[in-house]
Design a protein around this motif. Structure first.
Motif, mmCIF file in Angstrom:
data_model
loop_
_atom_site.group_PDB
_atom_site.id
_atom_site.type_symbol
_atom_site.label_atom_id
_atom_site.label_comp_id
_atom_site.label_asym_id
_atom_site.label_seq_id
_atom_site.Cartn_x
_atom_site.Cartn_y
_atom_site.Cartn_z
ATOM 1 N N ASP A 1 0.807 -1.225 0.000
ATOM 2 C CA ASP A 1 0.000 0.000 0.000
ATOM 3 C C ASP A 1 0.838 1.272 0.000
ATOM 4 O O ASP A 1 0.280 2.369 -0.025
ATOM 5 C CB ASP A 1 -0.897 0.022 1.240
ATOM 6 N N THR B 1 -5.197 0.304 -2.853
ATOM 7 C CA THR B 1 -5.579 1.703 -2.643
ATOM 8 C C THR B 1 -6.221 1.955 -1.287
ATOM 9 O O THR B 1 -6.592 3.091 -0.994
ATOM 10 C CB THR B 1 -6.553 2.161 -3.737
ATOM 11 N N TRP B 2 -6.338 0.906 -0.444
ATOM 12 C CA TRP B 2 -7.007 1.086 0.852
ATOM 13 C C TRP B 2 -6.025 1.382 1.992
ATOM 14 O O TRP B 2 -6.433 1.468 3.142
ATOM 15 C CB TRP B 2 -7.830 -0.152 1.191
ATOM 16 N N ASP C 1 -1.397 7.447 -1.180
ATOM 17 C CA ASP C 1 -2.414 7.654 -2.199
ATOM 18 C C ASP C 1 -1.982 7.068 -3.537
ATOM 19 O O ASP C 1 -0.832 6.660 -3.729
ATOM 20 C CB ASP C 1 -2.784 9.136 -2.322
ATOM 21 N N THR C 2 -2.908 7.029 -4.474
ATOM 22 C CA THR C 2 -2.663 6.363 -5.752
ATOM 23 C C THR C 2 -1.552 7.045 -6.546
ATOM 24 O O THR C 2 -0.792 6.367 -7.241
ATOM 25 C CB THR C 2 -3.944 6.313 -6.593
ATOM 26 N N ASP C 3 -1.454 8.356 -6.444
ATOM 27 C CA ASP C 3 -0.402 9.065 -7.185
ATOM 28 C C ASP C 3 0.984 8.581 -6.758
ATOM 29 O O ASP C 3 1.875 8.394 -7.590
ATOM 30 C CB ASP C 3 -0.513 10.576 -6.978
ATOM 31 N N LEU D 1 1.722 5.652 -5.455
ATOM 32 C CA LEU D 1 1.895 4.266 -5.906
ATOM 33 C C LEU D 1 2.257 4.219 -7.390
ATOM 34 O O LEU D 1 3.142 3.456 -7.802
ATOM 35 C CB LEU D 1 0.618 3.464 -5.642
ATOM 36 N N LEU E 1 -3.029 -1.252 -9.999
ATOM 37 C CA LEU E 1 -3.648 -0.869 -8.735
ATOM 38 C C LEU E 1 -4.940 -1.649 -8.580
ATOM 39 O O LEU E 1 -5.656 -1.890 -9.560
ATOM 40 C CB LEU E 1 -3.963 0.630 -8.702
ATOM 41 N N GLU F 1 -8.543 -1.869 -6.005
ATOM 42 C CA GLU F 1 -9.312 -1.119 -5.015
ATOM 43 C C GLU F 1 -9.976 -2.016 -3.982
ATOM 44 O O GLU F 1 -10.414 -1.535 -2.938
ATOM 45 C CB GLU F 1 -10.371 -0.268 -5.716
#
Length: 227
Positions: free
Chosen positions: A173, A192-193, A197-199, A201, A209, A211
């Motif tokens: 994560d 993504t939990w 944040d996704t950016d 990663l 990714l 969710e």
């Protein structure tokens, strides 16, 4: 060439939602030292690093002996929290995590592992509390390795399992997990939990990714279909 497939999981923020434990233990340790408390977001941003590196990152101007003291304080507070809250079971597994582990563990060609910034003692507590230790053939902890994102944990996991890097996947994560996977030649899946944040990663090099845990096994099959 080995047909074995290795899947290595991070723990905090990936398998187990331990953020309340981590934040409270760090808060208590800093308060006891009279050090200004970092924000919750700042504390969670360093989850995944070894404890020494995490504290040094949170407070860059802290002297080395104070970093060591804070690290010991954090460990003491974490142990106290376990006793107060009923152990690691108070930090729940994420929805669908056990089902995904069971499904992957049932596949003869798939081996499972863990690479975590936890100490072995903490990982053993988590294994016992959630009854998941039997899923993992290899378990790498902060006791015996440089902090993530150094690839040492994953290199050792390959050596212990006989798998090859091109058939291995790191799941985590944080950017530290993804960068470690990339450095070891693994494919990588960011969840993504967790705590980054996704950016972050994506910038770290995540191949995919997901969710939810329901999407994890299909994501792995997609990766193995392209290796």
């Amino acid at each position: 060439m080995s047909d074995l497939k290795l899947v290595v999981f991070d723990v905090d923020g990936t398998l187990i939602d331990s953020q309340d434990f981590i934040v409270e233990a760090m808060s208590r340790a800093f308060a006891e030292m009279g050090v200004t408390l970092p924000t919750r977001k700042e504390i969670l941003s360093i989850v995944g690093l070894s404890l020494h590196d995490a504290i040094a990152t949170l407070v860059p101007d802290m002297a080395e002996h104070e970093v060591a003291r804070a690290a010991e304080g954090y460990k003491d507070m974490f142990i106290k929290l376990r006793a107060e809250k009923g152990g690691e079971a108070a930090a729940p597994m994420y929805p669908g995590a056990r089902k995904a582990l069971e499904e992957l563990h049932a596949r003869d060609e798939v081996l499972l592992g863990v690479a975590t910034g936890k100490a072995k003692r903490g990982l053993d507590h988590a294994y016992h509390a959630h009854d998941i230790g039997h899923f993992f053939l290899t378990s790498q902890t902060a006791d015996n390795h440089p902090s993530k994102p150094h690839p040492s944990m994953l290199q050792t996991a390959l050596a212990e399992t006989g798998a090859e890097a091109h058939q291995a996947v790191m799941i985590g994560d944080t950017s530290f997990d993804i960068e470690m996977g990339v450095a070891a030649g693994f494919r990588t899946i960011g969840v993504t939990w967790g705590y980054h944040d996704t950016d972050k990663l994506i910038s770290a090099g995540a191949d995919l990714l997901v969710e939810t845990y329901d999407a994890l096994v299909p994501a792995l099959e997609r990766i193995w279909g392209t290796t």
